[in-house]
Design a protein around this motif. Structure first.
Motif: not given
Length: 157
Positions: A30-32, A81-84, A22-23, A125-129
């Protein structure tokens, strides 16, 4: 007699500081919108497999993200990254291919941290389920410091 289902873990995929998803300064994460998860501000330039599984997606053009499906059907996305996705420079190198079996701790992605920063991109670096698969419970652990291949970051049953 009842048998308690064994707890299993997803481990940290890089060294660094863990933050709640969320940060992350990107609404999709962040909005999942893609799913819950967490993020790590990496201290190194290597992303490791946080679990055993099959590589189900590789972003071929930029090589900044991979998807893994675990034996229990849980699907995760590791996204550097963001927008990578907009990069045209060869910053990332993916060490796996789609449909390849991977083991926890195996190198997935390496990248040039300095070149990425010089272009103005964050390497958070995100780890998204993406899907819980057959798991009954998923818990994001409250660790704040990640040691790659050692720190447990997600518990599931």
């Amino acid at each position: 007699m009842f048998f308690k289902k064994k707890e299993s873990y997803i481990t940290a995929y890089t060294d660094g500081t863990i933050i709640p998803i969320s940060e992350v300064k990107d609404e999709v994460f962040s909005q999942k919108m893609m799913g819950d998860g967490l993020a790590i501000y990496p201290e190194s330039d290597t992303i490791y497999a946080p679990c055993d599984g099959i590589i189900t997606a590789v972003f071929e053009q930029t090589q900044h993200a991979v998807g893994i499906t675990m034996e229990n059907g849980m699907e995760i996305l590791l996204h550097v990254g963001l927008d990578t996705v907009n990069l045209h420079e060869p910053i990332f190198h993916t060490h796996v291919k789609k449909d390849e079996a991977v083991k926890q701790g195996q190198t997935l992605i390496t990248y040039d941290k300095e070149a990425l920063a010089a272009l103005g991109y964050s390497d958070v670096t995100m780890c998204v389920i993406l899907s819980n698969g057959n798991t009954k419970e998923v818990e994001l652990l409250k660790e704040t410091k990640a040691v790659a291949n050692k720190t447990n970051i997600i518990r599931y049953k």
